[in-house]
Scaffold this motif. Structure first.
Motif, PDB file in Angstrom:
ATOM      1  N   TYR A 104      18.728 -41.630  20.865  1.00 32.40           N
ATOM      2  CA  TYR A 104      19.263 -42.985  20.869  1.00 32.40           C
ATOM      3  C   TYR A 104      18.910 -43.702  19.581  1.00 32.40           C
ATOM      4  O   TYR A 104      17.741 -43.698  19.168  1.00 32.40           O
ATOM      5  CB  TYR A 104      18.679 -43.746  22.066  1.00 32.40           C
ATOM      6  N   THR A 105      19.902 -44.318  18.965  1.00 34.65           N
ATOM      7  CA  THR A 105      19.695 -45.119  17.766  1.00 34.65           C
ATOM      8  C   THR A 105      20.268 -46.512  18.011  1.00 34.65           C
ATOM      9  O   THR A 105      21.472 -46.645  18.255  1.00 34.65           O
ATOM     10  CB  THR A 105      20.390 -44.492  16.552  1.00 34.65           C
ATOM     11  N   PRO A 106      19.440 -47.542  17.995  1.00 34.19           N
ATOM     12  CA  PRO A 106      19.938 -48.895  18.240  1.00 34.19           C
ATOM     13  C   PRO A 106      20.739 -49.434  17.062  1.00 34.19           C
ATOM     14  O   PRO A 106      20.453 -49.127  15.908  1.00 34.19           O
ATOM     15  CB  PRO A 106      18.664 -49.717  18.448  1.00 34.19           C
ATOM     16  N   THR A 107      21.748 -50.234  17.378  1.00 38.53           N
ATOM     17  CA  THR A 107      22.552 -50.862  16.336  1.00 38.53           C
ATOM     18  C   THR A 107      22.576 -52.383  16.465  1.00 38.53           C
ATOM     19  O   THR A 107      22.842 -53.085  15.486  1.00 38.53           O
ATOM     20  CB  THR A 107      23.995 -50.349  16.377  1.00 38.53           C
ATOM     21  N   ASP A 108      22.324 -52.896  17.648  1.00 46.61           N
ATOM     22  CA  ASP A 108      22.320 -54.339  17.871  1.00 46.61           C
ATOM     23  C   ASP A 108      21.139 -54.690  18.767  1.00 46.61           C
ATOM     24  O   ASP A 108      20.804 -53.930  19.686  1.00 46.61           O
ATOM     25  CB  ASP A 108      23.616 -54.788  18.542  1.00 46.61           C
ATOM     26  N   TRP A 109      20.590 -55.885  18.519  1.00 47.78           N
ATOM     27  CA  TRP A 109      19.386 -56.305  19.226  1.00 47.78           C
ATOM     28  C   TRP A 109      19.574 -57.666  19.877  1.00 47.78           C
ATOM     29  O   TRP A 109      20.263 -58.537  19.337  1.00 47.78           O
ATOM     30  CB  TRP A 109      18.208 -56.409  18.256  1.00 47.78           C
ATOM     31  N   GLY A 110      18.910 -57.811  21.014  1.00 45.84           N
ATOM     32  CA  GLY A 110      18.772 -59.126  21.596  1.00 45.84           C
ATOM     33  C   GLY A 110      17.492 -59.774  21.093  1.00 45.84           C
ATOM     34  O   GLY A 110      16.680 -59.129  20.416  1.00 45.84           O
ATOM     35  N   GLN A 111      17.323 -61.031  21.443  1.00 50.83           N
ATOM     36  CA  GLN A 111      16.070 -61.674  21.074  1.00 50.83           C
ATOM     37  C   GLN A 111      14.982 -61.143  22.008  1.00 50.83           C
ATOM     38  O   GLN A 111      15.260 -60.641  23.067  1.00 50.83           O
ATOM     39  CB  GLN A 111      16.185 -63.209  21.191  1.00 50.83           C
ATOM     40  N   GLY A 112      13.760 -61.208  21.618  1.00 50.30           N
ATOM     41  CA  GLY A 112      12.681 -60.694  22.439  1.00 50.30           C
ATOM     42  C   GLY A 112      12.338 -61.627  23.580  1.00 50.30           C
ATOM     43  O   GLY A 112      12.591 -62.830  23.536  1.00 50.30           O
ATOM     44  N   THR A 113      11.748 -61.046  24.603  1.00 45.23           N
ATOM     45  CA  THR A 113      11.234 -61.826  25.722  1.00 45.23           C
ATOM     46  C   THR A 113       9.806 -61.364  25.981  1.00 45.23           C
ATOM     47  O   THR A 113       9.532 -60.167  26.068  1.00 45.23           O
ATOM     48  CB  THR A 113      12.130 -61.693  26.959  1.00 45.23           C
ATOM     49  N   GLN A 114       8.894 -62.334  26.073  1.00 45.12           N
ATOM     50  CA  GLN A 114       7.472 -62.019  26.173  1.00 45.12           C
ATOM     51  C   GLN A 114       7.098 -61.630  27.600  1.00 45.12           C
ATOM     52  O   GLN A 114       7.431 -62.350  28.550  1.00 45.12           O
ATOM     53  CB  GLN A 114       6.636 -63.228  25.738  1.00 45.12           C
ATOM     54  N   VAL A 115       6.389 -60.530  27.715  1.00 41.67           N
ATOM     55  CA  VAL A 115       5.798 -60.108  28.985  1.00 41.67           C
ATOM     56  C   VAL A 115       4.288 -60.047  28.778  1.00 41.67           C
ATOM     57  O   VAL A 115       3.806 -59.356  27.882  1.00 41.67           O
ATOM     58  CB  VAL A 115       6.327 -58.736  29.431  1.00 41.67           C
ATOM     59  N   THR A 116       3.568 -60.791  29.595  1.00 39.17           N
ATOM     60  CA  THR A 116       2.115 -60.811  29.520  1.00 39.17           C
ATOM     61  C   THR A 116       1.544 -60.431  30.873  1.00 39.17           C
ATOM     62  O   THR A 116       1.905 -61.046  31.883  1.00 39.17           O
ATOM     63  CB  THR A 116       1.595 -62.191  29.102  1.00 39.17           C
ATOM     64  N   VAL A 117       0.689 -59.425  30.873  1.00 36.59           N
ATOM     65  CA  VAL A 117       0.079 -58.950  32.115  1.00 36.59           C
ATOM     66  C   VAL A 117      -1.416 -59.193  32.035  1.00 36.59           C
ATOM     67  O   VAL A 117      -2.102 -58.655  31.165  1.00 36.59           O
ATOM     68  CB  VAL A 117       0.362 -57.454  32.336  1.00 36.59           C
ATOM     69  N   SER A 118      -1.905 -60.013  32.927  1.00 39.50           N
ATOM     70  CA  SER A 118      -3.329 -60.331  32.937  1.00 39.50           C
ATOM     71  C   SER A 118      -4.069 -59.382  33.869  1.00 39.50           C
ATOM     72  O   SER A 118      -3.531 -58.918  34.864  1.00 39.50           O
ATOM     73  CB  SER A 118      -3.551 -61.772  33.367  1.00 39.50           C
ATOM     74  N   SER A 119      -5.314 -59.133  33.534  1.00 36.82           N
ATOM     75  CA  SER A 119      -6.116 -58.195  34.339  1.00 36.82           C
ATOM     76  C   SER A 119      -6.863 -58.921  35.441  1.00 36.82           C
ATOM     77  O   SER A 119      -6.905 -60.136  35.494  1.00 36.82           O
ATOM     78  CB  SER A 119      -7.106 -57.465  33.432  1.00 36.82           C
TER      79      SER A 119
END
Length: 119
Positions: A104-119
């Motif tokens: 797989y080779t990406p050609t277009d991107w979306g904006q990022g979305t933050q995922v934070t997992v606390s312990s």
């Protein structure tokens, strides 16, 4: 192709989260999808891909916990993330692209979305 990602947030270890990525500007049925993630100070790594025939592939670190899917009617890819761990904390990016010889080779991107997992 324009991609819009959503669904990130702050969760505790062991919980679940679903990311969504909606595409516009092209016939979604012919678009493969891929999710990447990037933690601070690291490179962007491939998490999962799905082709136009619903074939999927996963990074070893998420196999069995994450599920990538697609809904052609909604023009959306999903990343269902279960049993989240603190090491899953990252900015997650959706993409579309091409498969060449199975890679797989990406050609277009979306904006990022933050995922934070606390312990």
């Amino acid at each position: 192709v324009q991609l819009q990602a959503s669904g990130g947030g702050l969760v505790q270890a062991g919980e679940s989260l679903t990311l969504s990525c909606t595409a516009s500007g092209s016939d979604f049925r012919f678009l493969p999808g891929g999710w990447y993630r990037q933690a601070p100070g690291t490179q962007r790594d491939l998490v999962a891909t799905i082709n136009t025939s619903w074939g999927t592939n996963y990074a070893g670190s998420v196999k069995g916990r994450f599920t990538i899917s697609r809904d052609n009617n909604r023009r959306t890819w999903y990343l269902q993330m279960n049993s989240l761990k603190p090491e899953d904390t990252a900015v997650y990016y959706c993409s579309t692209g091409r498969f060449y010889s199975g890679k797989y080779t990406p050609t277009d991107w979306g904006q990022g979305t933050q995922v934070t997992v606390s312990s």
